[in-house]
Design a protein around this motif. Structure first.
Motif, PDB file in Angstrom:
ATOM      1  N   PRO A  68       0.644  -1.292   0.009  1.00 53.41           N
ATOM      2  CA  PRO A  68       0.089  -0.040   0.087  1.00 53.41           C
ATOM      3  C   PRO A  68       0.884   1.380   0.048  1.00 53.41           C
ATOM      4  O   PRO A  68       1.977   1.224   0.377  1.00 53.41           O
ATOM      5  CB  PRO A  68      -0.532   0.043   1.191  1.00 53.41           C
ATOM      6  CG  PRO A  68      -0.087  -0.828   2.300  1.00 53.41           C
ATOM      7  CD  PRO A  68       0.593  -1.849   1.235  1.00 53.41           C
ATOM      8  N   VAL A  69       0.185   2.368  -0.560  1.00 56.72           N
ATOM      9  CA  VAL A  69       0.895   3.616  -0.651  1.00 56.72           C
ATOM     10  C   VAL A  69       0.915   4.192   0.877  1.00 56.72           C
ATOM     11  O   VAL A  69      -0.336   4.452   1.291  1.00 56.72           O
ATOM     12  CB  VAL A  69       0.240   4.268  -1.787  1.00 56.72           C
ATOM     13  CG1 VAL A  69       0.821   6.040  -1.756  1.00 56.72           C
ATOM     14  CG2 VAL A  69       0.469   3.971  -3.020  1.00 56.72           C
ATOM     15  N   PRO A  70       1.856   4.794   1.586  1.00 55.01           N
ATOM     16  CA  PRO A  70       1.917   5.473   2.810  1.00 55.01           C
ATOM     17  C   PRO A  70       0.836   6.578   2.559  1.00 55.01           C
ATOM     18  O   PRO A  70       0.814   7.453   1.678  1.00 55.01           O
ATOM     19  CB  PRO A  70       3.342   5.934   2.706  1.00 55.01           C
ATOM     20  CG  PRO A  70       4.002   4.939   2.026  1.00 55.01           C
ATOM     21  CD  PRO A  70       3.330   4.770   0.965  1.00 55.01           C
ATOM     22  N   MET A  71      -0.094   6.780   3.638  1.00 46.40           N
ATOM     23  CA  MET A  71      -0.800   7.693   3.420  1.00 46.40           C
ATOM     24  C   MET A  71      -0.705   8.869   4.914  1.00 46.40           C
ATOM     25  O   MET A  71      -0.546   7.941   5.874  1.00 46.40           O
ATOM     26  CB  MET A  71      -2.476   7.314   3.495  1.00 46.40           C
ATOM     27  CG  MET A  71      -2.733   6.411   2.240  1.00 46.40           C
ATOM     28  SD  MET A  71      -2.667   7.580   0.678  1.00 46.40           S
ATOM     29  CE  MET A  71      -4.159   8.492   0.774  1.00 46.40           C
ATOM     30  N   TYR A  72      -0.853   9.925   4.867  1.00 48.24           N
ATOM     31  CA  TYR A  72      -0.817  10.840   6.273  1.00 48.24           C
ATOM     32  C   TYR A  72      -1.818  11.308   6.405  1.00 48.24           C
ATOM     33  O   TYR A  72      -2.575  12.260   5.703  1.00 48.24           O
ATOM     34  CB  TYR A  72       0.531  11.584   5.843  1.00 48.24           C
ATOM     35  CG  TYR A  72       1.759  11.192   5.631  1.00 48.24           C
ATOM     36  CD1 TYR A  72       2.234   9.773   6.020  1.00 48.24           C
ATOM     37  CD2 TYR A  72       2.589  11.732   4.940  1.00 48.24           C
ATOM     38  CE1 TYR A  72       3.318   9.343   6.004  1.00 48.24           C
ATOM     39  CE2 TYR A  72       4.132  11.223   4.869  1.00 48.24           C
ATOM     40  CZ  TYR A  72       4.193   9.969   5.252  1.00 48.24           C
ATOM     41  OH  TYR A  72       5.622   9.666   5.070  1.00 48.24           O
ATOM     42  N   LYS A  73      -2.584  11.290   7.644  1.00 48.84           N
ATOM     43  CA  LYS A  73      -3.764  11.883   8.193  1.00 48.84           C
ATOM     44  C   LYS A  73      -3.094  12.942   9.252  1.00 48.84           C
ATOM     45  O   LYS A  73      -2.135  12.721   9.897  1.00 48.84           O
ATOM     46  CB  LYS A  73      -4.715  10.884   8.829  1.00 48.84           C
ATOM     47  CG  LYS A  73      -5.347   9.871   7.835  1.00 48.84           C
ATOM     48  CD  LYS A  73      -6.572   9.050   8.386  1.00 48.84           C
ATOM     49  CE  LYS A  73      -6.997   8.198   7.776  1.00 48.84           C
ATOM     50  NZ  LYS A  73      -8.106   7.237   8.526  1.00 48.84           N
ATOM     51  N   TYR A  74      -4.139  14.076   9.318  1.00 48.22           N
ATOM     52  CA  TYR A  74      -3.646  15.056  10.359  1.00 48.22           C
ATOM     53  C   TYR A  74      -4.917  15.459  10.977  1.00 48.22           C
ATOM     54  O   TYR A  74      -5.896  15.378  10.692  1.00 48.22           O
ATOM     55  CB  TYR A  74      -2.959  16.263   9.618  1.00 48.22           C
ATOM     56  CG  TYR A  74      -1.800  15.916   8.769  1.00 48.22           C
ATOM     57  CD1 TYR A  74      -0.772  16.067   9.589  1.00 48.22           C
ATOM     58  CD2 TYR A  74      -1.656  15.557   7.585  1.00 48.22           C
ATOM     59  CE1 TYR A  74       0.745  15.363   9.147  1.00 48.22           C
ATOM     60  CE2 TYR A  74      -0.669  15.197   7.097  1.00 48.22           C
ATOM     61  CZ  TYR A  74       0.634  15.178   7.696  1.00 48.22           C
ATOM     62  OH  TYR A  74       1.876  15.025   6.903  1.00 48.22           O
ATOM     63  N   THR A  75      -4.532  15.944  12.057  1.00 49.78           N
ATOM     64  CA  THR A  75      -5.655  16.382  13.113  1.00 49.78           C
ATOM     65  C   THR A  75      -6.143  17.627  12.508  1.00 49.78           C
ATOM     66  O   THR A  75      -5.728  18.567  11.921  1.00 49.78           O
ATOM     67  CB  THR A  75      -5.064  16.886  14.422  1.00 49.78           C
ATOM     68  OG1 THR A  75      -4.083  15.847  15.062  1.00 49.78           O
ATOM     69  CG2 THR A  75      -6.039  17.410  15.554  1.00 49.78           C
ATOM     70  N   GLY A  76      -7.571  17.583  12.682  1.00 49.47           N
ATOM     71  CA  GLY A  76      -8.663  18.708  11.901  1.00 49.47           C
ATOM     72  C   GLY A  76      -8.816  18.656  10.756  1.00 49.47           C
ATOM     73  O   GLY A  76      -9.239  19.486  10.101  1.00 49.47           O
ATOM     74  N   MET A  77      -8.500  17.582   9.873  1.00 46.99           N
ATOM     75  CA  MET A  77      -8.547  17.401   8.552  1.00 46.99           C
ATOM     76  C   MET A  77      -9.453  16.240   8.462  1.00 46.99           C
ATOM     77  O   MET A  77      -9.405  15.412   7.388  1.00 46.99           O
ATOM     78  CB  MET A  77      -7.155  17.180   7.788  1.00 46.99           C
ATOM     79  CG  MET A  77      -6.374  18.327   7.771  1.00 46.99           C
ATOM     80  SD  MET A  77      -5.126  17.990   6.651  1.00 46.99           S
ATOM     81  CE  MET A  77      -5.706  17.839   4.886  1.00 46.99           C
ATOM     82  N   ASN A  78     -10.882  16.306   8.828  1.00 47.52           N
ATOM     83  CA  ASN A  78     -11.883  15.222   8.960  1.00 47.52           C
ATOM     84  C   ASN A  78     -12.272  14.787   7.485  1.00 47.52           C
ATOM     85  O   ASN A  78     -12.386  13.741   7.045  1.00 47.52           O
ATOM     86  CB  ASN A  78     -12.962  15.619   9.931  1.00 47.52           C
ATOM     87  CG  ASN A  78     -12.524  15.676  11.096  1.00 47.52           C
ATOM     88  OD1 ASN A  78     -11.385  14.964  11.720  1.00 47.52           O
ATOM     89  ND2 ASN A  78     -13.137  16.401  12.104  1.00 47.52           N
ATOM     90  N   HIS A  79     -12.647  15.979   6.685  1.00 45.57           N
ATOM     91  CA  HIS A  79     -13.059  15.859   5.280  1.00 45.57           C
ATOM     92  C   HIS A  79     -11.953  15.233   4.324  1.00 45.57           C
ATOM     93  O   HIS A  79     -12.232  14.239   3.700  1.00 45.57           O
ATOM     94  CB  HIS A  79     -13.392  17.205   4.666  1.00 45.57           C
ATOM     95  CG  HIS A  79     -14.023  17.284   3.383  1.00 45.57           C
ATOM     96  ND1 HIS A  79     -15.055  16.804   3.307  1.00 45.57           N
ATOM     97  CD2 HIS A  79     -13.401  17.611   2.164  1.00 45.57           C
ATOM     98  CE1 HIS A  79     -15.403  16.713   1.866  1.00 45.57           C
ATOM     99  NE2 HIS A  79     -14.440  17.282   1.062  1.00 45.57           N
TER     100      HIS A  79
END
Length: 421
Positions: free
Chosen positions: A317-328
Motif C-alpha cells: 500500500p501507498v503510505p498515507m498521512y492523516k492530520y488532526t483537524g482534516m476530517n473531510h
C-alpha cells in the motif's frame, strides 16, 4: 633684662600684600578648574552624544516578487526554527554598507524539534535581482499567486474547458474534461493540447501550492476572469525550473480537490485527489477501487496494472498521512498521499510542472508538501503520528494562516529556488 622684638611697618605691609595675592591665586585656580571641568563634561555628555549613530533601515521584502536569478546560488545559513508559520514574509534588516549575505530573522524562535532537512535557506544580494515589485492585488491572489511577474516563482496559466478561445461553449462534460487532462498529462504536458480552449490573459506567479478548501470560483477570480469563467472544468498549470538545494531523495506529499498532478524532471511523480488524472476513465476515483487498492483494502489486479502503468505508484500500500483537524480530507481520501521517490543533485536545475484542477464545481483545494527520505528528528502529528513536513516552495513566502481544513506544516524548510531558463 628682657629682649623685645617688633615687626616693622614695612614688613607687616609686605606680608599682608602676599596674603592677598595667595588668596586671589587660590580663588582663580578654583574658578578655572570649575570651568575646565564643565567644558569637559559638556564635551562628553553633549557633543559626543549628539553624534548620529550609524543608521539602520528596516525594509520588508516580499520574496514572491523577487526576479528569478540566472543561476542557482546555494549558500549555507544557521537554522532558526519558528514555532508556527509566519503570516507575512520575513523582514530583512540592512544598512547602507554592502554585505554579501543578509540574515533573515523569524518572528518566533522556539520549538527546536521542528525538522529543517538539515539544510540552509539561502538568500544573498544576488537573489534580489533587478528590483522588488509591489502587487496591489496581493491579498486577493495570494493563494493562487501574484499577477506581478518576477521573483523566485513558478508561472501559472489558467484554462477553461467549457468554452473555446473565442468564447463559444464547448459543452464538455466533467468526465470529458478529466480525460482531456489525462491525455495532456500522459502525453508530455504539451499545452498545445489546450489550444482550442479559453486561456486567461492573466498569468500568476506563485512559490508554493497551499490552497485550503474554498469556493472554486476563487481560481477564476484570482486569474481575473471571474466574469467569464464559472467554477468547474478548469485547470491551472504552474511551470518553471528549480535548483535542487541539496543532494538527496525526496517525494511529494499532498492531495487535490479535485486534482493535483506534479511532473518533475520530465516524469510524473505525484497524482492524488478526488480525481487521479493519470488513471481516470473520466470519473472521480476518490473512495473507489483505486483508493482501496492503494491503501491495501483491495487486491484488484486490473487496478494494480493501471496504477503501475501510470508510473507513479509501484509499491503498495501507498503510505498515507492523516492530520488532526482534516476530517473531510481524512475521511474522503485517507489524508494526504505520498508520491514517487526521485533523487536530485545539489545545485542542479530541474524542470517542474504542477497542474491543479476543479472538475464538477463547488469547492476546491490543493496541498503540496515535500518529504526527504531518511530525514531524522521530524516532528509528528499528535493524533495520527504523521510527519509534519515543509511546503514545497521556491522562496521564503509562507501562506496566510489557514481559514479552513489544512494540514500543519513545518515553516522551516529548504528552498527550491526558481531560476531562468
Amino acid at each position: 633684662m628682657s629682649l623685645h622684638i617688633d615687626m616693622t611697618n614695612e614688613a607687616a605691609h609686605a606680608m599682608h600684600i602676599q596674603k592677598i595675592r595667595n588668596m586671589v591665586t587660590a580663588i582663580s585656580t578654583a574658578v578655572l578648574s570649575t570651568i575646565l571641568g564643565g567644558l569637559l563634561l559638556y564635551t562628553v555628555a553633549i557633543v559626543i552624544r549628539q553624534q548620529d549613530p550609524p543608521s539602520l533601515e528596516a525594509i520588508t521584502v516580499n520574496n514572491e516578487q523577487l526576479p528569478p536569478t540566472p543561476a542557482p546560488v546555494i549558500a549555507e545559513r544557521a537554522v532558526i526554527r519558528p514555532a508556527s508559520a509566519a503570516a507575512n514574509p520575513p523582514s530583512i534588516i540592512s544598512s547602507t554598507a554592502y554585505s554579501p549575505e543578509i540574515t533573515i530573522p523569524y518572528n518566533e524562535i522556539q520549538n527546536t524539534d521542528v525538522h529543517d532537512f538539515n539544510e540552509s535557506l539561502p538568500l544573498s544580494a544576488e537573489d534580489m535581482g533587478d528590483g522588488v515589485g509591489v502587487d496591489t492585488n496581493w491579498q486577493q491572489t495570494r493563494e493562487f499567486g501574484s499577477d506581478v511577474p518576477g521573483g523566485s516563482t513558478l508561472t501559472g496559466t489558467f484554462y477553461d474547458f467549457k468554452q473555446t478561445a473565442a468564447g463559444s461553449p464547448t459543452n464538455i462534460t466533467p468526465d470529458q474534461a478529466a480525460l482531456l487532462m489525462k491525455d495532456f498529462i500522459t502525453s508530455g504536458w504539451h499545452e498545445s493540447k489546450f489550444a482550442k480552449y479559453y486561456k486567461s490573459p492573466t498569468k500568476l506567479y506563485n512559490s508554493h501550492i497551499f490552497i485550503t478548501r474554498r469556493a472554486a470560483t476563487e481560481a477564476p477570480k484570482a486569474f481575473k476572469c471571474e466574469g467569464k469563467v464559472k467554477d468547474s472544468r478548469w485547470c491551472a498549470i504552474y511551470r518553471g525550473k528549480v535548483a535542487a538545494p541539496k543532494s538527496g531523495t525526496f517525494r511529494f506529499v499532498g492531495a487535490g480537490d479535485d486534482a493535483i498532478v506534479v511532473r518533475f524532471d520530465g516524469k510524473n511523480v505525484f497524482d492524488y485527489g478526488w480525481y487521479q488524472l493519470t488513471v481516470t476513465k473520466g470519473g472521480a476515483t476518490a473512495g473507489g477501487e483505486y483508493y482501496k487498492y492503494m491503501t491495501g483494502q483491495s487486491k484488484n489486479d486490473v487496478i494494480k496494472k493501471e496504477l503501475r502503468k501510470a508510473g507513479i505508484y509501484k509499491n503498495f500500500p501507498v503510505p498515507m498521512y492523516k492530520y488532526t483537524g482534516m476530517n473531510h480530507w481524512n475521511n474522503a481520501l485517507g489524508g494526504l498521499a505520498t508520491g514517487a521517490e526521485f533523487t536530485v543533485e545539489a545545485n542542479k536545475v530541474y524542470p517542474i510542472e504542477i497542474l491543479v484542477s476543479e472538475i464538477p464545481g463547488g469547492e476546491m483545494g490543493a496541498i503540496l508538501l515535500i518529504e526527504e527520505i531518511g530525514a531524522k528528528d521530524v516532528k509528528k502529528d499528535k493524533q495520527f503520528g504523521s510527519p509534519i513536513l515543509p511546503l514545497f516552495r521556491t522562496n521564503y513566502a509562507l501562506p496566510e494562516p489557514a481559514k479552513g481544513e489544512a494540514p500543519p506544516f513545518d515553516p522551516v524548510g529548504i528552498i527550491w529556488k526558481a531560476v531562468k531558463s
